[in-house]
Design an enzyme around this catalytic site. Structure first.
Site, PDB file in Angstrom:
ATOM      1  N   TYR A 176       0.512  -1.163  -0.356  1.00 41.15           N
ATOM      2  CA  TYR A 176      -0.295   0.593  -0.339  1.00 41.15           C
ATOM      3  C   TYR A 176       0.616   1.145  -0.265  1.00 41.15           C
ATOM      4  CZ  TYR A 176      -3.878   3.374   1.360  1.00 41.15           C
ATOM      5  OH  TYR A 176      -4.470   3.783   0.692  1.00 41.15           O
ATOM      6  N   GLY A 238      -3.634   4.999  25.340  1.00 42.33           N
ATOM      7  CA  GLY A 238      -5.184   5.443  25.155  1.00 42.33           C
ATOM      8  C   GLY A 238      -5.121   7.102  25.065  1.00 42.33           C
TER       9      GLY A 238
HETATM   10  N1  LIG Z   1     -10.500   6.437   3.805  1.00 45.38           N
HETATM   11  C1  LIG Z   1      -9.334   7.267   4.130  1.00 45.38           C
HETATM   12  O1  LIG Z   1      -9.117   7.421   5.285  1.00 45.38           O
HETATM   13  C2  LIG Z   1      -8.112   7.417   3.255  1.00 45.38           C
HETATM   14  C3  LIG Z   1      -7.255   7.476   3.678  1.00 45.38           C
HETATM   15  C4  LIG Z   1      -6.342   7.414   2.970  1.00 45.38           C
HETATM   16  C5  LIG Z   1      -6.325   7.642   1.690  1.00 45.38           C
HETATM   17  N2  LIG Z   1      -6.996   7.180   1.134  1.00 45.38           N
HETATM   18  C6  LIG Z   1      -6.881   6.813  -0.505  1.00 45.38           C
HETATM   19  O2  LIG Z   1      -8.863   6.872  -1.060  1.00 45.38           O
HETATM   20  C7  LIG Z   1      -8.893   6.545  -1.925  1.00 45.38           C
HETATM   21  C8  LIG Z   1     -10.306   5.965  -1.365  1.00 45.38           C
HETATM   22  O3  LIG Z   1      -9.989   5.509  -0.851  1.00 45.38           O
HETATM   23  P1  LIG Z   1     -11.485   4.675   0.381  1.00 45.38           P
HETATM   24  O4  LIG Z   1     -11.521   4.449   2.070  1.00 45.38           O
HETATM   25  O5  LIG Z   1     -13.177   5.606  -0.340  1.00 45.38           O
HETATM   26  O6  LIG Z   1     -11.617   2.973   0.023  1.00 45.38           O
HETATM   27  P2  LIG Z   1     -12.672   2.363  -0.216  1.00 45.38           P
HETATM   28  O7  LIG Z   1     -12.392   0.891  -0.151  1.00 45.38           O
HETATM   29  O8  LIG Z   1     -13.905   2.307   0.360  1.00 45.38           O
HETATM   30  O9  LIG Z   1     -12.947   2.380  -2.149  1.00 45.38           O
HETATM   31  C9  LIG Z   1     -11.455   1.816  -3.042  1.00 45.38           C
HETATM   32  C10 LIG Z   1     -12.326   1.731  -3.976  1.00 45.38           C
HETATM   33  O10 LIG Z   1     -11.482   1.456  -5.121  1.00 45.38           O
HETATM   34  C11 LIG Z   1     -12.278  -0.092  -5.525  1.00 45.38           C
HETATM   35  N3  LIG Z   1     -11.010  -0.833  -6.244  1.00 45.38           N
HETATM   36  C12 LIG Z   1     -10.335  -1.527  -5.378  1.00 45.38           C
HETATM   37  N4  LIG Z   1      -9.400  -1.801  -6.509  1.00 45.38           N
HETATM   38  C13 LIG Z   1     -10.186  -2.248  -7.987  1.00 45.38           C
HETATM   39  C14 LIG Z   1      -9.377  -1.911  -8.876  1.00 45.38           C
HETATM   40  N5  LIG Z   1      -8.033  -2.831  -9.879  1.00 45.38           N
HETATM   41  N6  LIG Z   1      -9.941  -1.718  -9.592  1.00 45.38           N
HETATM   42  C15 LIG Z   1     -11.555  -0.931  -9.867  1.00 45.38           C
HETATM   43  N7  LIG Z   1     -11.470  -0.406  -8.596  1.00 45.38           N
HETATM   44  C16 LIG Z   1     -10.726  -0.575  -7.603  1.00 45.38           C
HETATM   45  C17 LIG Z   1     -12.765  -0.493  -4.985  1.00 45.38           C
HETATM   46  O11 LIG Z   1     -14.161  -1.431  -4.590  1.00 45.38           O
HETATM   47  C18 LIG Z   1     -13.801   0.368  -3.889  1.00 45.38           C
HETATM   48  O12 LIG Z   1     -14.946   0.909  -4.725  1.00 45.38           O
HETATM   49  C19 LIG Z   1      -8.007   5.111  -1.896  1.00 45.38           C
HETATM   50  O13 LIG Z   1      -6.469   5.212  -3.314  1.00 45.38           O
HETATM   51  C20 LIG Z   1      -6.604   5.328  -0.297  1.00 45.38           C
HETATM   52  O14 LIG Z   1      -5.824   4.817  -0.557  1.00 45.38           O
HETATM   53  C21 LIG Z   1      -8.806   7.289   1.965  1.00 45.38           C
END
Ligand SMILES: NC(=O)c1ccc[n+]([C@@H]2O[C@H](COP(=O)([O-])OP(=O)(O)OC[C@H]3O[C@@H](n4cnc5c(N)ncnc54)[C@H](O)[C@@H]3O)[C@@H](O)[C@H]2O)c1
Length: 310
Positions: A176, A238
């Site tokens: 990741y 905590g």
């Molecule tokens: N939620 C957080 O706190 C957070 C923090 C840091 C970074 N991010 C980044 O934000 C983005 C969205 O995160 P999220 O929390 O909505 O996650 P999530 O897991 O809810 O959403 C990710 C989406 O990508 C799709 N996906 C995964 N692999 C795929 C592939 N190979 N082809 C097509 N679709 C694919 C999944 O089905 C899902 O719909 C990601 O790139 C994540 O790294 C999120």
């Protein structure tokens, strides 16, 4: 009068339909990972603008059609089952590239797939950005959602964007965090070599509706435990702090970054920090339940945990 002496007819007036709303140039926006937590909220916001047509590409690994059900069948919306590790050919003006599982439970489940999603997925989306930009000469843009995890186990606090991080390249989280680091590198290489307009957001912890309840992250853990009448498990001491950004603020930040002139990388999150005990207190307060806390040392199994009743 033309050069051969013949009169030329003026071009016909454009059809009055050209100025009708139907014919006005829309912005066609691709959101990869748009069926996920942040992606579906971003889609909701983009769809509020009548000038936007939104295409979602998602393989539903962690996302769900249910998150988009209000848009399915809408004339400005399309949903494609697509894995970003494969190339995608669509005509779009902007790409929000979010596709990637974000929670450790899911990204560690198939680490090879996770790093492929980050590296090949970003390469494919950059290839698409280059192709549509080169063919129709539009100022198209691509935004990558990177992560605060590119800082690894940081040696400086707080982390500003110029900090290069302290990341283990061979650990179980590397698929990741190293994957996102390579994705950022690819973004900048395409920017320098091919002039692609890029935007990079480094997202910090985000929470809100449609988070996956079993994704193992602390906010969803506490809420799930409160709903199930289980004790809220807080790692000792905590007092460790985290920041949590509400998803609508995150969406604001992503759209502003896309529309602005700065390539980034830009940290997006809530600058205010909470201790884990404060967070547990908040969840206890809003759940209206007699939730109690269970404190346990980081390395200990919950079997040996110390129960602490508030
Ligand atoms: N939620 C957080 O706190 C957070 C923090 C840091 C970074 N991010 C980044 O934000 C983005 C969205 O995160 P999220 O929390 O909505 O996650 P999530 O897991 O809810 O959403 C990710 C989406 O990508 C799709 N996906 C995964 N692999 C795929 C592939 N190979 N082809 C097509 N679709 C694919 C999944 O089905 C899902 O719909 C990601 O790139 C994540 O790294 C999120």
């Amino acid at each position: 009068m033309a050069s051969n002496g013949q009169t030329t007819k003026p071009p016909p007036n454009p059809s009055p339909l050209r100025s009708a709303k139907f014919f006005q140039a829309n912005m066609r926006i691709l959101v990869t990972g748009g069926a996920g937590f942040i992606g579906s909220h971003l889609v909701d916001r983009l769809m509020q603008n009548e000038k936007n047509e939104v295409i979602v590409a998602d393989n539903y690994f962690t996302g769900s059609k249910d998150n988009l059900k209000q848009w399915i069948g809408h004339p400005r919306f399309e949903l494609i089952r697509h894995d970003v590790t494969e190339p995608l050919l669509v005509e779009v003006d902007q790409i929000y590239h979010l596709a990637c599982p974000a929670s450790p439970i899911f990204y560690k489940y198939n680490p090879v797939k996770t790093i492929k999603t980050n590296v090949m997925g970003t390469l494919n989306m950059l290839g698409l950005a280059k192709r549509v930009g080169a063919s129709i000469m539009m100022a198209n843009r691509i935004l990558l959602t990177s992560t605060s995890e590119v800082y690894g186990d940081p040696l400086v606090h707080p982390q500003t964007e110029d900090y290069w991080g302290n990341v283990n390249p061979i650990g179980v989280r590397s698929c990741y965090d190293e994957g996102k680091r390579v994705a950022e590198t690819l973004m900048f290489d395409y920017h320098r070599q091919h002039g692609i307009e890029i935007r990079i957001a480094r997202i910090f912890n985000t929470y809100g509706p449609r988070m996956n309840i079993d994704d193992g992250r602390v906010v969803s853990n506490f809420i799930a435990q409160a709903i199930r009448d289980e004790p809220l498990t807080v790692q000792l001491p905590g007092t460790q702090t985290r920041s949590f950004c509400y998803v609508s603020d995150m969406v604001d930040g992503l759209i502003r970054l896309m529309e602005g002139n700065d390539t980034g990388p830009i940290n997006i999150g809530n600058p205010g920090e909470f201790t884990m005990l404060e967070l547990a207190e908040n969840v206890k307060e809003v759940s209206f339940k007699l939730a109690h806390f269970r404190l346990f040392p980081i390395s200990a199994s919950p079997i040996f945990s110390l129960f602490y009743q508030i």
